[in-house]
Design an enzyme around this catalytic site. Sequence first.
Site, PDB file in Angstrom:
ATOM      1  N   THR A  50     -26.780 -23.243  -7.900  1.00 59.12           N
ATOM      2  CA  THR A  50     -27.209 -24.603  -8.247  1.00 59.12           C
ATOM      3  C   THR A  50     -28.691 -24.810  -7.986  1.00 59.12           C
ATOM      4  OG1 THR A  50     -25.021 -25.425  -7.645  1.00 59.12           O
ATOM      5  CG2 THR A  50     -26.764 -27.053  -7.855  1.00 59.12           C
ATOM      6  N   ARG A 144     -20.820 -32.689  -6.590  1.00 57.51           N
ATOM      7  CA  ARG A 144     -21.702 -32.286  -7.683  1.00 57.51           C
ATOM      8  C   ARG A 144     -20.942 -32.098  -9.000  1.00 57.51           C
ATOM      9  NH1 ARG A 144     -27.609 -30.738  -7.154  1.00 57.51           N
ATOM     10  NH2 ARG A 144     -28.074 -30.244  -9.307  1.00 57.51           N
ATOM     11  N   ILE A 209     -24.328 -20.651   2.912  1.00 56.39           N
ATOM     12  CA  ILE A 209     -25.120 -20.541   1.695  1.00 56.39           C
ATOM     13  C   ILE A 209     -25.988 -21.786   1.633  1.00 56.39           C
ATOM     14  CG2 ILE A 209     -25.080 -20.362  -0.816  1.00 56.39           C
ATOM     15  CD1 ILE A 209     -22.465 -18.840  -0.606  1.00 56.39           C
TER      16      ILE A 209
END
Length: 297
Positions: A50, A144, A209
Amino acid sequence: MTQLAHTIQGSIVALVTPMHKDGKVDWKNLKKLVEWHVQQGTNAIVAVGTTGEPSTLTMEEHAQVIKEIIQIVDGRIPVIAGTGANSTHEAIELTKEAQELGADAVLTVTPYYNKPTQEGLYQHFKAIAEASKLPIILYNVPSRTGVDMKNETVFRLADVANIIAIKDATGDLTRGKALIDGLNGKISVLSGDDGTAAELIGLGAKGNISVTANVAPQLMSQMCEAALAGNHTVASQINQKIANLNNILFCESNPIPVKWALHEMEMIEEGIRLPLTPLAEEFRTPIREALKETGII
């Protein structure tokens, strides 16, 4: 769990894709960023996740960024390719391409916008895994994508041979603990939420992450290392040091703030592609102050 699953842990940067002011990919600064991360102790790199703006890159650029990062890393740390799509066919094609390019694993997000059912999510990820030999990291980020993969669906997917981990970006520690406990070591859980990463690792996650690792790679690496070693005092101290940074880097949609922060650090130019726009003026001083208080600039 595969051997690779044990090596994909610690601080994993979701790397930005640097661009010139005219929006063209900045290959020179991409190399500089990758080398910097290897030197600073980042444990693995996600290419075109992303934060790497896959939705604004062409298919050719998407592949080229992955290829360049793999070549620059040259086997020193794992490279995980972002191959998410809301079409199962497209996700499979991207995953096959990542395999051909030499990626160590792929990170593939829940299909966005079309809002599949839990059965649809199961079938989607199962199809991707069965179409590739690469290790698959699932990615759940409901804030998201508009779709939330339930823990029970992840438990089912954990039985698929080459699914090795899930990036849990819900930020919900109670749910995260239930996920870790329910998986019982079948696959790894990786945090996808910088603010709660240290706590989730304390509960049994294997790493983070990270967006914040783009600007504070050494601190994030040290925090993850301490948390994985059970040294929660040190992990908490580092977490407190970067807490404001973790928060302010989401003042606008990712990767707008983190790209501006890297520009402020003179690491990249200020390029970003529409529909994303440069950081609003009102947030620039707060980010600059957060970088200063963390000792980054």
